[in-house]
Design a protein around this motif. Structure first.
Motif, PDB file in Angstrom:
ATOM      1  N   ASP A   1     -16.244  -0.623  -3.707  1.00 23.59           N
ATOM      2  CA  ASP A   1     -16.074  -0.295  -2.289  1.00 23.59           C
ATOM      3  C   ASP A   1     -16.270  -1.546  -1.448  1.00 23.59           C
ATOM      4  O   ASP A   1     -17.007  -2.459  -1.825  1.00 23.59           O
TER       5      ASP A   1
ATOM      6  N   CYS B   1     -17.196  -6.962  -2.487  1.00 27.12           N
ATOM      7  CA  CYS B   1     -17.187  -5.605  -3.041  1.00 27.12           C
ATOM      8  C   CYS B   1     -18.506  -5.380  -3.757  1.00 27.12           C
ATOM      9  O   CYS B   1     -19.056  -6.297  -4.359  1.00 27.12           O
TER      10      CYS B   1
ATOM     11  N   ASP C   1      -3.228   4.665  -2.067  1.00 22.62           N
ATOM     12  CA  ASP C   1      -4.207   3.870  -1.317  1.00 22.62           C
ATOM     13  C   ASP C   1      -4.625   4.542  -0.009  1.00 22.62           C
ATOM     14  O   ASP C   1      -5.189   3.904   0.867  1.00 22.62           O
TER      15      ASP C   1
ATOM     16  N   SER D   1      -1.689  -5.038  -0.190  1.00 21.33           N
ATOM     17  CA  SER D   1      -3.023  -4.848  -0.759  1.00 21.33           C
ATOM     18  C   SER D   1      -3.829  -6.137  -0.624  1.00 21.33           C
ATOM     19  O   SER D   1      -3.271  -7.230  -0.477  1.00 21.33           O
TER      20      SER D   1
ATOM     21  N   LEU E   1       0.835  -1.192   0.000  1.00 23.47           N
ATOM     22  CA  LEU E   1       0.000   0.000   0.000  1.00 23.47           C
ATOM     23  C   LEU E   1       0.873   1.247   0.000  1.00 23.47           C
ATOM     24  O   LEU E   1       1.979   1.250   0.543  1.00 23.47           O
TER      25      LEU E   1
ATOM     26  N   SER F   1     -14.565   0.435   6.154  1.00 23.88           N
ATOM     27  CA  SER F   1     -13.746   1.406   5.435  1.00 23.88           C
ATOM     28  C   SER F   1     -12.272   1.343   5.812  1.00 23.88           C
ATOM     29  O   SER F   1     -11.429   1.736   5.040  1.00 23.88           O
ATOM     30  N   ARG F   2     -11.944   0.828   6.981  1.00 26.88           N
ATOM     31  CA  ARG F   2     -10.544   0.784   7.396  1.00 26.88           C
ATOM     32  C   ARG F   2      -9.845  -0.475   6.894  1.00 26.88           C
ATOM     33  O   ARG F   2      -8.653  -0.615   7.027  1.00 26.88           O
TER      34      ARG F   2
ATOM     35  N   ILE G   1      -8.339  -1.905   4.275  1.00 30.14           N
ATOM     36  CA  ILE G   1      -7.808  -1.667   2.933  1.00 30.14           C
ATOM     37  C   ILE G   1      -6.641  -2.573   2.607  1.00 30.14           C
ATOM     38  O   ILE G   1      -6.190  -2.607   1.482  1.00 30.14           O
TER      39      ILE G   1
END
Length: 174
Positions: free
Chosen positions: A83, A78, A29, A43, A25, A91-92, A94
């Protein structure tokens, strides 16, 4: 011979067709860095593998020691926008943080999902000096710190003298 070449040419690209990208990342990102002194931020696999369990294989390039971590996480679902959604993804989420690595060491890392493997990623952890190597003696102090300390000490001494004199010389009410 031409037939054999055409058949092999048709099969060879399929050998690596199941590979998927793996990267560290970065700023793109929304993280400052993917490299730390004892860990790396990787990732996530593509959403096409949603719901599948991921194994992680990595090789320490200096010791040539292989490590495999089984079922480290499940690939999140996803939606159509790409998303992350669902109860296991937020959301955290990633990437995956590969931890307990050695300071300043290179690793070759791959995800494994079923029979599919990611492209190998060569990554190096950051180098950092041990805190025990930091010199804390007088040479570490700047001249400005010494000057300021002396000035404040002299001012405090003068202030105490003035307070003593003022209590002795103060006029009495009688």
């Amino acid at each position: 011979m031409l037939v054999v070449l055409l058949i092999m040419g048709g099969l060879l690209p399929r050998i690596h067709a199941d590979d998927f990208p793996l990267s560290m990342l970065s700023v793109e990102d929304s993280v400052i860095t993917g490299r730390f002194i004892d860990s790396l931020l990787l990732s996530l696999p593509p959403c096409t593998y949603a719901g599948q369990s991921v194994d992680l294989e990595y090789l320490n390039c200096y010791t040539n020691k292989n490590y495999t971590l089984y079922n480290i996480f499940t690939v999140p679902n996803c939606n159509s926008n790409g998303d992350l959604t669902g109860p296991t993804a937020f959301s955290r989420n990633i990437g995956y943080q590969l931890m307990n690595l050695t300071n300043g060491t290179s690793y070759i890392i791959r995800y494994k999902i079923g029979m599919n493997r990611s492209n190998p990623l060569m990554a190096t952890t950051r180098s950092a000096s041990s805190y025990t190597e930091i010199e804390v003696g007088f040479p570490g102090r700047s001249a400005a710190m010494v000057v300021i300390t002396v000035i404040l000490s002299v001012d405090a001494f003068i202030l105490l003298i003035w307070i003593s004199i003022s209590t002795l010389v103060s006029p009495s009410d009688e």
